[in-house]
Design an enzyme around this catalytic site. Structure first.
Site, PDB file in Angstrom:
ATOM      1  CG  ASP A 166      -2.220  -0.692   1.035  1.00 12.92           C
ATOM      2  OD1 ASP A 166      -2.436  -1.052  -0.038  1.00 12.92           O
ATOM      3  OD2 ASP A 166      -2.936  -1.073   1.869  1.00 12.92           O
ATOM      4  CB  ALA A 167       4.498   1.985   0.291  1.00 13.47           C
TER       5      ALA A 167
END
Lengths: 153, 91
Positions: free
Chosen positions: B66-67
């Site tokens: 998700d970064a």
């Protein structure tokens, strides 16, 4: 007779699997996630402070504050996610996955709301510094994987 | 009048860009999370005793996957609230 033996064998295997899946995990898993989060948080704080000093040296005070706010946002989001993983009921694979996805959802929502608040409320914001601090802090959170690798039974 | 048209054009194209940033980022994150979760379920079905170890790794890898999406959301907010492209318009 053969069927009975096979049935008994499969029954004992299933029982063994249930025991393994329910009994040992909870505290060890909490410890593992906590250790991983602690290690990741330590690296996130180090990177955030380093970026803050760099912006303070080469840019302005507002840029340093913006950068540190980006790091703090990622840190608070990760902490909210970890808090969500503590509320779980059983240890089956499906429930573990649901809890993890809820934790991730919480993390993203917290980060988005905090970013929105910062963009709306902080007048002296330096947007690139904020994004830089946020990106560095989020990317370095993978450092917690090292703590998971040191898992001892 | 021409300044107003230029402003409207920049805002319109910025809106399209924001949608693309968030949409494509969410698409990539969803594909990655789907692949990882299916692998987690596969591993948990094969070796249930590994669930505690796998859970910690899955949690951290979810954060890594998700970064890019989170960074994209930050960039999209930057374009939405403090658009640097608007500085080309003469005051």
């Amino acid at each position: 007779m053969t069927h009975e033996i096979n049935d008994n064998a499969s029954h004992s295997e299933i029982q063994g699997c249930e025991k393994l899946s329910i009994t040992p995990g909870m505290d060890e898993t909490k410890t593992t996630i906590n250790q991983a989060f602690k290690k990741a948080a330590r690296w996130q704080i180090i990177v955030t402070v380093a970026f803050c000093f760099i912006y303070l040296l080469f840019s302005s005070v507002n840029a340093a504050i913006s950068s540190s706010l980006g790091g703090v946002v990622a840190l608070v989001g990760g902490y909210a996610g970890v808090q969500m993983t503590r509320r779980r009921v059983d240890q089956t694979a499906g429930s573990v996955l649901i809890v993890l996805l809820k934790a991730e959802l919480t993390k993203i929502v917290v980060i988005a709301v905090l970013l929105l608040a910062i963009f709306k409320l902080y007048n002296g914001l330096v947007p690139l510094a904020l994004i830089g601090g946020l990106a560095a802090s989020v990317l370095v959170s993978g450092a917690g994987l090292g703590a998971v690798g040191n898992y001892k039974k | 009048m021409e300044t107003l048209t230029l402003l409207a054009q920049i805002q319109a194209y910025t809106g399209i860009g924001i949608g693309l940033i968030i949409g494509l980022g969410a698409l990539g994150a969803c594909i990655g999370i789907g692949i990882m979760c299916s692998s987690f379920l596969d591993g948990a079905a094969r070796q249930p005793e590994m669930i505690p170890v796998l859970q910690g790794k899955v949690f951290l890898l979810l954060g890594l996957i998700d970064a890019s999406f989170i960074i994209g959301v930050g960039l999209a907010m930057m374009f939405a609230f403090a658009n640097p492209l608007l500085s080309v318009i003469p005051k």
